[in-house]
Design an enzyme around this catalytic site. Structure first.
Site, PDB file in Angstrom:
ATOM      1  N   GLY A  66       0.818  -1.216   0.000  1.00  0.00           N
ATOM      2  CA  GLY A  66       0.000   0.000   0.000  1.00  0.00           C
ATOM      3  C   GLY A  66       0.846   1.258   0.000  1.00  0.00           C
ATOM      4  O   GLY A  66       0.634   2.187  -0.784  1.00  0.00           O
ATOM      5  N   GLY A  68       4.466   0.921   0.373  1.00  0.00           N
ATOM      6  CA  GLY A  68       5.849   0.517   0.090  1.00  0.00           C
ATOM      7  C   GLY A  68       6.652   0.326   1.371  1.00  0.00           C
ATOM      8  O   GLY A  68       7.744  -0.239   1.353  1.00  0.00           O
ATOM      9  N   VAL A  69       6.101   0.786   2.492  1.00  0.00           N
ATOM     10  CA  VAL A  69       6.873   0.795   3.738  1.00  0.00           C
ATOM     11  C   VAL A  69       7.005  -0.606   4.343  1.00  0.00           C
ATOM     12  O   VAL A  69       8.118  -1.091   4.582  1.00  0.00           O
ATOM     13  CB  VAL A  69       6.262   1.773   4.765  1.00  0.00           C
ATOM     14  CG1 VAL A  69       6.945   1.637   6.121  1.00  0.00           C
ATOM     15  CG2 VAL A  69       6.388   3.204   4.261  1.00  0.00           C
ATOM     16  N   HIS A  98      24.291   6.211  -5.386  1.00  0.00           N
ATOM     17  CA  HIS A  98      25.053   6.458  -4.158  1.00  0.00           C
ATOM     18  C   HIS A  98      24.927   5.331  -3.125  1.00  0.00           C
ATOM     19  O   HIS A  98      25.887   5.041  -2.425  1.00  0.00           O
ATOM     20  CB  HIS A  98      24.601   7.764  -3.503  1.00  0.00           C
ATOM     21  CG  HIS A  98      24.990   8.973  -4.295  1.00  0.00           C
ATOM     22  ND1 HIS A  98      24.834  10.251  -3.831  1.00  0.00           N
ATOM     23  CD2 HIS A  98      25.551   9.102  -5.532  1.00  0.00           C
ATOM     24  CE1 HIS A  98      25.275  11.116  -4.738  1.00  0.00           C
ATOM     25  NE2 HIS A  98      25.700  10.442  -5.792  1.00  0.00           N
ATOM     26  N   ASN A  99      23.762   4.749  -2.994  1.00  0.00           N
ATOM     27  CA  ASN A  99      23.528   3.763  -1.918  1.00  0.00           C
ATOM     28  C   ASN A  99      23.553   2.325  -2.421  1.00  0.00           C
ATOM     29  O   ASN A  99      23.408   1.397  -1.635  1.00  0.00           O
ATOM     30  CB  ASN A  99      22.178   4.019  -1.229  1.00  0.00           C
ATOM     31  CG  ASN A  99      21.959   5.472  -0.887  1.00  0.00           C
ATOM     32  OD1 ASN A  99      21.093   6.134  -1.471  1.00  0.00           O
ATOM     33  ND2 ASN A  99      22.748   6.004   0.028  1.00  0.00           N
ATOM     34  N   ARG A 132      33.841   6.801  -3.490  1.00  0.00           N
ATOM     35  CA  ARG A 132      33.621   7.152  -2.080  1.00  0.00           C
ATOM     36  C   ARG A 132      32.322   6.555  -1.543  1.00  0.00           C
ATOM     37  O   ARG A 132      32.184   6.342  -0.347  1.00  0.00           O
ATOM     38  CB  ARG A 132      33.632   8.673  -1.895  1.00  0.00           C
ATOM     39  CG  ARG A 132      32.431   9.398  -2.473  1.00  0.00           C
ATOM     40  CD  ARG A 132      32.569  10.903  -2.317  1.00  0.00           C
ATOM     41  NE  ARG A 132      31.331  11.628  -2.571  1.00  0.00           N
ATOM     42  CZ  ARG A 132      30.868  11.902  -3.789  1.00  0.00           C
ATOM     43  NH1 ARG A 132      31.517  11.490  -4.857  1.00  0.00           N
ATOM     44  NH2 ARG A 132      29.737  12.571  -3.935  1.00  0.00           N
ATOM     45  N   HIS A 133      31.401   6.272  -2.446  1.00  0.00           N
ATOM     46  CA  HIS A 133      30.118   5.705  -2.008  1.00  0.00           C
ATOM     47  C   HIS A 133      30.270   4.250  -1.571  1.00  0.00           C
ATOM     48  O   HIS A 133      29.517   3.771  -0.727  1.00  0.00           O
ATOM     49  CB  HIS A 133      29.078   5.818  -3.120  1.00  0.00           C
ATOM     50  CG  HIS A 133      28.864   7.224  -3.580  1.00  0.00           C
ATOM     51  ND1 HIS A 133      28.361   8.196  -2.756  1.00  0.00           N
ATOM     52  CD2 HIS A 133      29.130   7.822  -4.764  1.00  0.00           C
ATOM     53  CE1 HIS A 133      28.303   9.339  -3.421  1.00  0.00           C
ATOM     54  NE2 HIS A 133      28.775   9.147  -4.633  1.00  0.00           N
ATOM     55  N   ARG A 136      30.959   3.789   2.105  1.00  0.00           N
ATOM     56  CA  ARG A 136      29.782   4.028   2.964  1.00  0.00           C
ATOM     57  C   ARG A 136      28.792   2.867   2.869  1.00  0.00           C
ATOM     58  O   ARG A 136      28.156   2.503   3.863  1.00  0.00           O
ATOM     59  CB  ARG A 136      29.128   5.355   2.574  1.00  0.00           C
ATOM     60  CG  ARG A 136      30.045   6.521   2.878  1.00  0.00           C
ATOM     61  CD  ARG A 136      29.567   7.812   2.279  1.00  0.00           C
ATOM     62  NE  ARG A 136      30.534   8.879   2.552  1.00  0.00           N
ATOM     63  CZ  ARG A 136      30.738   9.906   1.740  1.00  0.00           C
ATOM     64  NH1 ARG A 136      30.048  10.043   0.629  1.00  0.00           N
ATOM     65  NH2 ARG A 136      31.615  10.833   2.056  1.00  0.00           N
TER      66      ARG A 136
HETATM   67  C1  RB5 Z   1      -2.328  -3.442   3.846  1.00  0.00           C
HETATM   68  O1  RB5 Z   1      -3.571  -2.967   4.227  1.00  0.00           O
HETATM   69  C2  RB5 Z   1      -1.279  -2.357   4.093  1.00  0.00           C
HETATM   70  O2  RB5 Z   1      -1.000  -2.274   5.458  1.00  0.00           O
HETATM   71  C3  RB5 Z   1      -0.014  -2.664   3.311  1.00  0.00           C
HETATM   72  O3  RB5 Z   1      -0.315  -2.727   1.961  1.00  0.00           O
HETATM   73  C4  RB5 Z   1       1.133  -1.676   3.423  1.00  0.00           C
HETATM   74  O4  RB5 Z   1       0.713  -0.383   3.179  1.00  0.00           O
HETATM   75  C5  RB5 Z   1       1.976  -1.786   4.613  1.00  0.00           C
HETATM   76  O5  RB5 Z   1       2.993  -1.097   4.765  1.00  0.00           O
END
Ligand code: RB5
Length: 144
Positions: A66, A68-69, A98-99, A132-133, A136
């Site tokens: 949702g 990407g986190v 760089h990363n 240099r990267h 790191r």
């Molecule tokens: C799913 O509802 C949601 O939590 C997932 O897709 C995402 O955003 C989590 O980081």
């Protein structure tokens, strides 16, 4: 070059779009799922891509949930994985140059398909600059 792709249930459609973008750039795709309609927990799929890249079954990985986190957090638990969440092409490009990021995650609830494709294109066409990267990035990988 092979790219592992995966998503959670929220990211299925965008995952297919991004796989298509990567194919158009000449990459082979290793699609780790899930299928449409399956409930899919992001930790499972983030880890799958992380392990595929870390084992050398794929050179790079693309993830979608949702935001990407959650899925990037899962991939980053795998040693050797440098996963980044990107919502615009500039950060995506610099994260390669760089990363030396080896996995990118995008949020299907954050960016539209056109922008997501541009993000992935910028990421796939950039190259790690080393120099240099490299020192790191080695420091990053030494953190346990
Ligand atoms: C799913 O509802 C949601 O939590 C997932 O897709 C995402 O955003 C989590 O980081």
């Amino acid at each position: 070059m092979k790219i592992a792709v995966a998503s959670d249930h929220v990211g299925v459609e965008l995952r297919h779009e991004l796989a298509q973008e990567a194919r158009a750039l000449g990459y082979e795709i290793l699609d780790l799922g899930p299928a449409e309609g399956e409930a899919a927990d992001y930790p499972v799929y983030g880890e799958l891509v992380g392990r595929a890249v870390s084992a050398g079954e794929a050179d790079l990985g693309i993830l979608v949930c949702g935001t990407g986190v959650g899925i990037s957090l899962a991939a980053n638990r795998v040693p050797g994985i440098r996963a980044v969440v990107c919502s615009e092409p500039f950060t995506a490009e610099l994260s390669r140059r760089h990363n030396n990021s080896n996995v990118i995650a995008v949020g299907a609830r954050v960016v539209g398909a056109g922008l997501a494709r541009a993000i992935v294109r910028a990421w796939l066409t950039a190259e790690f600059e080393g120099g240099r990267h490299a020192r790191r990035v080695d420091m990053l990988d030494a953190i346990r």
